[in-house]
Every structure is written in structure tokens, then in C-alpha cells.
Scaffold this motif. Structure first.
Motif, PDB file in Angstrom:
ATOM      1  N   SER A 135       0.834  -1.198   0.000  1.00 10.15           N
ATOM      2  CA  SER A 135       0.000   0.000   0.000  1.00 10.15           C
ATOM      3  C   SER A 135       0.870   1.248   0.000  1.00 10.15           C
ATOM      4  N   VAL A 136       0.295   2.351  -0.489  1.00 13.40           N
ATOM      5  CA  VAL A 136       0.930   3.660  -0.406  1.00 13.40           C
ATOM      6  C   VAL A 136       0.024   4.544   0.436  1.00 13.40           C
ATOM      7  N   ASP A 137       0.595   5.203   1.406  1.00 19.87           N
ATOM      8  CA  ASP A 137      -0.190   6.043   2.307  1.00 19.87           C
ATOM      9  C   ASP A 137      -0.342   7.434   1.700  1.00 19.87           C
ATOM     10  N   MET A 142       3.100  14.557   8.650  1.00 19.23           N
ATOM     11  CA  MET A 142       4.256  13.837   9.176  1.00 19.23           C
ATOM     12  C   MET A 142       3.862  12.533   9.849  1.00 19.23           C
ATOM     13  N   ILE A 143       2.576  12.385  10.197  1.00 16.65           N
ATOM     14  CA  ILE A 143       2.128  11.162  10.865  1.00 16.65           C
ATOM     15  C   ILE A 143       0.938  10.581  10.130  1.00 16.65           C
ATOM     16  N   THR A 144       0.636   9.311  10.414  1.00 16.33           N
ATOM     17  CA  THR A 144      -0.511   8.645   9.811  1.00 16.33           C
ATOM     18  C   THR A 144      -1.083   7.653  10.807  1.00 16.33           C
ATOM     19  N   TYR A 145      -2.358   7.353  10.635  1.00 19.61           N
ATOM     20  CA  TYR A 145      -3.006   6.335  11.464  1.00 19.61           C
ATOM     21  C   TYR A 145      -3.363   5.102  10.647  1.00 19.61           C
ATOM     22  N   ARG A 146      -2.912   5.108   9.400  1.00 22.45           N
ATOM     23  CA  ARG A 146      -3.180   3.940   8.546  1.00 22.45           C
ATOM     24  C   ARG A 146      -2.049   2.921   8.709  1.00 22.45           C
ATOM     25  N   PRO A 147      -2.404   1.659   8.863  1.00 26.74           N
ATOM     26  CA  PRO A 147      -1.353   0.637   8.934  1.00 26.74           C
ATOM     27  C   PRO A 147      -0.776   0.346   7.543  1.00 26.74           C
TER      28      PRO A 147
END
Length: 382
Positions: A135-137, A142-147
Motif C-alpha cells: 500500500s501507499v499512504d 508527518m504522521i498517519t493512522y493507517r497501517p
């Protein structure tokens, strides 16, 4: 930079799209699991099938999943299939060098001691094709909550030209085999010629070839990636058209070969050349024409390692399987070869030193001698 921001914005909007109804009511609408991928190791294509609802559950969709992080290449994306239950994301790519390199798949040649159907081979080469769907987020901060999601896959092919279905292994949970008798990468052909230059096809008359006629054999692979050469492990003849028969005669097996057989080219290119002389099977001694078929056990070898697979004829001989144990789908067969009882044209012509000719000469000599005796007697009385 502007193009990159627009691309990321598009991914973000796509990722926030509404969850499809097919996923809301599916028991696969959950966190991703390793068992979500199903790999099909075909002989012409590799197919990947991944449950798509876990991808949506993790706030991704089909536009955010690609092979080996190749997100700028359209051919590296899969297609969502909502017609099946549960719905899946499908990837398909041909097994050829161009396709594999385009999306960054790994293409590795390995070898090991033969097992199973190949237990009688001291070394068997395999092609291991592997990669990752990841996957590509689209998050711009600067942050993400997607695994991070990634599914690892691989297919392992024995380097037999035609694949034995039991020899395929894969990293996924379920394995399906398509194209049961299909060819791996290429097509194979066998042609018989009457000249050492392999230019003039061999014509076999209804009465059969003359004994000891030179037959030139060419086995060739076409549409084959340059990574591989063609290798003949064994060539033999049978009286019937099927390879797996008890009555057979070997032309060559490793270092052992028929005295009249000459192997000219083998394992050094995508063709193999050898020749042998026409013969008759003894079981056909009462027949005017003896018929038989030529069979060659073929496989592919990686160009840099082909020489290590050829037999070392210094007294040590590699083991080879018996004819009855050779899988039929690893063998190519020639047209019917017919051989008559005559040997050469000169020997088939009428000769003049026959018994009847000798008797005629003796009779003529006797008549001449008798005439001379009569002449002597007549002179004496005169």
C-alpha cells in the motif's frame, strides 16, 4: 512539486471514498491477514487474488495498492472484482522477463538436488519469481493512522520445459494450477533434415528410407527469453508414437550414446542439433518397412549454468531415469520414421555376378570347348 501534490490529493480523496456495500455486508470486512492472498502459478501467467474488503477496512482502496511500490506504472496496479463473493483485487502478469522487470518482481535462478518426479537428477534448476503487493499512504502530514499493508508472494518453477503440476510451490495459502499442459514461456519444435546444414527437410518415401541414411535432427525453442538455453537430457526411439514404452532404443543418454549418433549442439543455445543413421527394429524383420518414432526429453537451463548440467564423460556418468519413468509432458516426439529393407541405391540395383550369369558363362565355355574338339578330330581324319 505541484504534480506530486495533485497526485497525493487524488489518492487522499480516493482513500476517503465511501465503503462499498459489498464490503459492509461481508465477513472479510476486517483487518488484513496473510491468508487474504491467493496465488495461481500458471505456465504462462501468474495471478494474484486478494480480499479487497480488508484493504478498505484499513482505509485504503484498489488505487492505493501496487506491485513492489511501483505506483507510477499503470500496469502494476490490480483491478477490483466486485462480481465474486467475497470481492477481490486481482493482479495478472505474464511470465516473461519484460513483464517481471517492469513491476520490480524478483527473478532468481536456483538449483538443488532433484526430488519427487526429478529424484533421478543430480541437479535441478528452478526459477523463483517473487514480489510484494503493498500500500501507499496518501497522508500528506508527518504522521498517519493507517497501517502499512503488504502481501508477499512467490512461485517456484522447475526448469523443465513443460511443467509437472506437482512441482509448483507458492507462498500463499491456496494454490491453483492453470494451463495443465501449457508451455513455460516458449514453444518447442522438432524437425528432421536430410543435410548437415539443416536446410532441406527430410522427405520419407512410402517405401521407407534406405538403411544407414543420415538423419539430422533439430530441436528448437521459440519466443524464449535470452536467459535460457535448450538442453536435451536424452533422445531415444520407440516402435510406437508414445514415449512411455518398454521397447525402446537409446540414441544418447548422458555420456552413453549409439556409435552412429553424433551430438553437434546441446545446451549452448536455444536449439539443439544431432544426427543418427537410419536403422530397423529387429522385431520388424518380417516387415517390408520398419517404423519408429524419435523422442527427446527436454528442459531449459540458465545460460551461465548450462555447462554444469552437461554430463562429464570421464568415467563418471550422471544418473538418468528409465524411459518408462520420463513424464510424457517433458518429452517432444518426431513424425513417424520409416525404414525399408534396402541399404543404398547402388546395392539395390541388379548385379551381374549372379548364379544365373555364372551358369551361362560355364555353358558357353563348354560349347566352345566342344566345338574345338570337333574341329581337331575333323582335321585328324582329313
Amino acid at each position: 512539486m505541484l504534480v506530486l501534490l495533485v497526485w497525493q490529493l487524488g489518492l487522499f480523496l480516493q482513500a476517503d471514498a465511501q465503503i462499498p456495500d459489498e464490503c459492509i455486508f461481508s465477513n472479510t470486512y476486517r483487518d488484513p491477514e496473510n491468508a487474504d492472498i491467493n496465488v495461481t502459478c500458471g505456465t504462462q501467467y501468474m495471478d494474484l487474488s486478494i480480499y479487497i474488503c480488508p484493504i478498505y477496512n484499513s482505509q485504503y482502496n484498489e488505487s492505493l495498492m501496487a506491485l513492489n511500490n511501483q505506483f507510477k506504472n499503470p500496469v502494476c496496479f490490480g483491478k477490483a472484482d466486485w462480481t465474486v463473493t467475497p470481492p477481490v483485487l486481482r493482479f495478472r502478469f505474464p511470465i516473461n522477463e519484460t513483464s517481471l522487470s517492469a513491476c520490480g518482481n524478483n527473478f532468481q535462478i536456483t538449483n538443488q538436488v532433484g526430488t519427487g518426479e526429478f529424484a533421478d537428477y543430480s541437479k535441478v534448476e528452478f526459477v523463483n519469481i517473487s514480489g510484494m503487493v503493498m500500500s501507499v499512504d496518501p497522508s500528506a502530514g508527518m504522521i498517519t493512522y493507517r497501517p502499512q499493508i503488504h502481501y508477499i508472494f512467490s512461485c517456484k518453477y522447475p526448469m523443465q520445459y513443460l511443467l509437472n503440476n506437482t512441482q509448483l510451490s507458492v507462498s500463499g495459502v491456496n494454490v491453483a494450477i492453470r494451463d495443465n499442459n501449457g508451455s513455460f514461456i516458449s514453444t518447442l519444435s522438432m524437425e528432421l533434415y536430410q543435410d548437415a546444414g539443416y536446410q532441406n527437410p527430410l522427405t520419407i518415401p512410402p517405401t521407407g528410407l534406405n538403411l544407414k541414411t543420415k538423419i539430422y535432427v533439430s530441436v528448437k525453442a521459440t519466443n524464449l527469453t535470452e536467459k535460457f538455453n535448450l538442453l536435451l537430457d536424452r533422445c531415444y526411439t520407440t516402435t510406437g508414437p508414445f514415449p512411455m514404452q518398454t521397447n525402446y532404443y537409446d540414441l544418447f543418454v548422458g555420456c552413453n550414446r549409439d556409435p552412429q549418433t553424433k551430438v553437434e549442439e546441446n545446451g549452448v543455445s536455444q536449439r539443439a542439433h544431432f544426427s543418427f543413421e537410419a536403422f530397423r527394429f529387429i522385431e520388424h524383420k518380417n516387415l517390408t518397412v520398419s517404423t519408429f518414432y524419435l523422442h527427446c526429453v527436454t528442459r531449459l537451463c540458465e545460460t551461465s549454468t548450462c555447462s554444469s548440467l552437461l554430463p562429464v564423460c570421464n568415467g563418471q556418468k550422471r544418473r538418468r531415469r528409465a524411459a518408462t519413468d520420463v513424464p510424457a509432458n517433458a518429452t517432444i516426439t518426431s513424425q513417424q520414421i520409416r525404414v525399408g529393407q534396402q541399404t543404398t541405391d547402388a546395392e539395390s540395383k541388379p548385379t551381374y555376378h549372379t548364379a544365373s550369369s555364372a551358369e551361362s558363362i560355364a555353358s558357353a565355355f563348354s560349347s566352345l570347348l566342344f566345338s574345338l574338339l570337333l574341329a581337331v578330330c575333323a582335321t585328324k581324319y582329313d
